[in-house]
Design a protein around this motif. Sequence first.
Motif, mmCIF file in Angstrom:
data_model
loop_
_atom_site.group_PDB
_atom_site.id
_atom_site.type_symbol
_atom_site.label_atom_id
_atom_site.label_comp_id
_atom_site.label_asym_id
_atom_site.label_seq_id
_atom_site.Cartn_x
_atom_site.Cartn_y
_atom_site.Cartn_z
ATOM 1 N N UNK A 82 0.846 -1.200 0.000
ATOM 2 C CA UNK A 82 0.000 0.000 0.000
ATOM 3 C C UNK A 82 0.887 1.258 0.000
ATOM 4 N N UNK A 83 1.946 1.234 0.775
ATOM 5 C CA UNK A 83 2.839 2.411 0.815
ATOM 6 C C UNK A 83 3.430 2.664 -0.580
ATOM 7 N N UNK A 84 3.860 1.603 -1.239
ATOM 8 C CA UNK A 84 4.438 1.779 -2.587
ATOM 9 C C UNK A 84 3.407 2.336 -3.562
ATOM 10 N N UNK A 85 2.170 1.838 -3.463
ATOM 11 C CA UNK A 85 1.113 2.350 -4.361
ATOM 12 C C UNK A 85 0.899 3.852 -4.113
ATOM 13 N N UNK A 86 0.876 4.233 -2.855
ATOM 14 C CA UNK A 86 0.703 5.656 -2.520
ATOM 15 C C UNK A 86 1.842 6.490 -3.085
ATOM 16 N N UNK A 87 3.053 5.994 -2.916
ATOM 17 C CA UNK A 87 4.233 6.740 -3.383
ATOM 18 C C UNK A 87 4.207 6.877 -4.900
ATOM 19 N N UNK A 88 3.890 5.781 -5.581
ATOM 20 C CA UNK A 88 3.863 5.824 -7.056
ATOM 21 C C UNK A 88 2.749 6.726 -7.572
ATOM 22 N N UNK A 89 1.630 6.769 -6.852
ATOM 23 C CA UNK A 89 0.507 7.618 -7.281
ATOM 24 C C UNK A 89 0.827 9.102 -7.160
ATOM 25 N N UNK A 90 1.825 9.427 -6.336
ATOM 26 C CA UNK A 90 2.183 10.841 -6.192
ATOM 27 C C UNK A 90 1.807 11.447 -4.856
ATOM 28 N N UNK A 91 1.454 10.608 -3.879
ATOM 29 C CA UNK A 91 1.116 11.143 -2.549
ATOM 30 C C UNK A 91 2.345 11.882 -2.005
ATOM 31 N N UNK A 92 2.124 13.078 -1.497
ATOM 32 C CA UNK A 92 3.250 13.947 -1.146
ATOM 33 C C UNK A 92 3.831 13.657 0.239
ATOM 34 N N UNK A 93 2.972 13.196 1.148
ATOM 35 C CA UNK A 93 3.486 12.812 2.483
ATOM 36 C C UNK A 93 2.580 11.737 3.071
ATOM 37 N N UNK A 94 3.198 10.865 3.843
ATOM 38 C CA UNK A 94 2.390 9.806 4.471
ATOM 39 C C UNK A 94 2.640 9.786 5.978
ATOM 40 N N UNK A 95 1.555 9.520 6.694
ATOM 41 C CA UNK A 95 1.701 9.304 8.131
ATOM 42 C C UNK A 95 2.065 7.846 8.342
ATOM 43 N N UNK A 96 3.164 7.633 9.049
ATOM 44 C CA UNK A 96 3.603 6.264 9.345
ATOM 45 C C UNK A 96 3.926 6.183 10.842
ATOM 46 N N UNK A 97 3.307 5.208 11.486
ATOM 47 C CA UNK A 97 3.471 5.091 12.946
ATOM 48 C C UNK A 97 4.660 4.178 13.241
ATOM 49 N N UNK A 98 5.857 4.710 12.947
ATOM 50 C CA UNK A 98 7.073 3.895 13.077
ATOM 51 C C UNK A 98 7.583 3.876 14.512
ATOM 52 N N UNK A 99 7.097 4.777 15.340
ATOM 53 C CA UNK A 99 7.626 4.886 16.708
ATOM 54 C C UNK A 99 7.039 3.869 17.666
ATOM 55 N N UNK A 100 6.039 3.119 17.196
ATOM 56 C CA UNK A 100 5.458 2.071 18.051
ATOM 57 C C UNK A 100 6.311 0.818 17.896
ATOM 58 N N UNK A 101 6.700 0.235 19.006
ATOM 59 C CA UNK A 101 7.418 -1.040 18.934
ATOM 60 C C UNK A 101 7.000 -1.900 20.131
ATOM 61 N N UNK A 102 7.574 -3.080 20.196
ATOM 62 C CA UNK A 102 7.147 -3.999 21.262
ATOM 63 C C UNK A 102 7.346 -3.386 22.650
ATOM 64 N N UNK A 103 8.435 -2.656 22.784
ATOM 65 C CA UNK A 103 8.742 -2.045 24.082
ATOM 66 C C UNK A 103 7.683 -0.998 24.463
ATOM 67 N N UNK A 104 7.304 -0.164 23.475
ATOM 68 C CA UNK A 104 6.335 0.888 23.810
ATOM 69 C C UNK A 104 4.943 0.300 24.054
ATOM 70 N N UNK A 105 4.631 -0.800 23.353
ATOM 71 C CA UNK A 105 3.329 -1.442 23.573
ATOM 72 C C UNK A 105 3.297 -2.025 24.986
ATOM 73 N N UNK A 106 4.409 -2.607 25.390
ATOM 74 C CA UNK A 106 4.488 -3.186 26.740
ATOM 75 C C UNK A 106 4.265 -2.080 27.776
ATOM 76 N N UNK A 107 4.864 -0.935 27.496
ATOM 77 C CA UNK A 107 4.749 0.193 28.431
ATOM 78 C C UNK A 107 3.316 0.736 28.478
ATOM 79 N N UNK A 108 2.703 0.881 27.306
ATOM 80 C CA UNK A 108 1.366 1.492 27.293
ATOM 81 C C UNK A 108 0.329 0.543 27.899
ATOM 82 N N UNK A 109 0.541 -0.756 27.772
ATOM 83 C CA UNK A 109 -0.442 -1.684 28.361
ATOM 84 C C UNK A 109 -0.291 -1.726 29.894
#
Length: 431
Positions: free
Chosen positions: A148-175
């Motif tokens: 899906x990200x590649x399709x967006x990029x190829x279509x010309x989407x100028x910016x994408x929101x990506x939740x890259x800051x979530x990881x196993x450690x942060x999920x453990x903390x938030x739960x």
Amino acid sequence: MTTQLEYAKRRTITEEMKEIASAERLSPEYVMRGVAQGRIVVVRNLEREIPPLGIGEGLKIKVNANIGTSKDICDVERELEKARVAQEAGSDTLMDLSTGGDIDAIRRRILRETSIPLGTVPIYQAAIEAQEKHGAIVDMTEDDIFNVIERNARDGVDFITVHCGINRESVERVTRHKRLMGIVSRGGTFLTARILHTGEENPLYENYDYLLEIAREHDMTLSLGDGLRPGCIHDATDGPQIQELLTIGELVDRARDVGVQTIVEGPGHIPLDQIEANVRLEKSVCKGAPFYVLGPLVTDIAPGYDHIVGAIGGAIAAMAGADYLCYVTPTEHIGLPDVEDVREGVIVTRIAAHAADLVRRRDVAAEWDYEMSKARSEFDWGKQISLALNPRKARRIREERSPGKPNEEGCSMCGDFCAIKILKQYTRAEH
Ligand code: SF4
């Protein structure tokens, strides 16, 4: 191919930087230096032929309007009308958050029919497609997400929101953390649920280098989403939010190293006295990366008026250094906005942005206020209406309350006791 950030690092001023400098009344060197440091981003996918938009330090505050279908209300023409109205009302960017209907087709039509930068949140589409394909969002594969990200990029989407800051450690903390509202970001929730269900790492975090490759190829800006942003005043500025921000700070560095531009997204819900601290923290941890705030909402008690609640927070945030305000509409928390809600949301957020510009970019912004005040002192109703942020509304009120009086001195507010008129009579008499 070379990205704007790579050009700037080599001290090359591109046509895009010149265009932005001219629109912002700044020197091209200033823009180039800001881009090189990652403090300014040049938002435009290489596939797209629209004017580039600058967001960041020293530039005018930018405003975003979200549009998009939902499963319950999926009327593409209506969303396109919202896109047109948002652009006409002065939104600097659009985000298509569609979750209903043919999402690829909707995005492509918005790209064709508008001429301002478009952002998306590809994890929404990946989740919906995973549900159709595998029967559950949590079974979404890494390929589902990156396709899906590649399709967006190829279509010309100028910016994408990506939740890259979530990881196993942060999920453990938030739960473990006692939050009243848990996680309110849709993308954040999808990825957290996947981590909890599969035990696997967030693909956007684990394969961040691959994401950077895609973004670099199209010079698509990454808007690093705050998937763990607090969803109410009670939870504001808590541990999970700050931990995610620290991770995002590291990801900003990695993106800059390979020539990818980044924006950092921020909350959400913040009481007035914590807004400045949130902005300073982001600017420090993310080394000046443009800060994109969602509102922020300064109270939770005003459904139906959340556009105003968001504008109060937006003005304070922008004055403290935030660069980019995501609008909130009157229907936030209670339903999908209609076309008029979109217009109101954009206008009210532009008021917040302009109020901050009057402090941050007085050299550029104050001229508008000066002209309006001059027209007001001269009872030049036509000019006042044309200078109004929302001329339609100003004209309607004027024509309804003072019909057939285009040259009247004063208005129906004070009538014969108009302060400006009275003073004018005496100052005229003295001449
Ligand atoms: S009548 Fe009152 S509100 Fe209207 S222009 Fe005069 S001073 Fe302003």
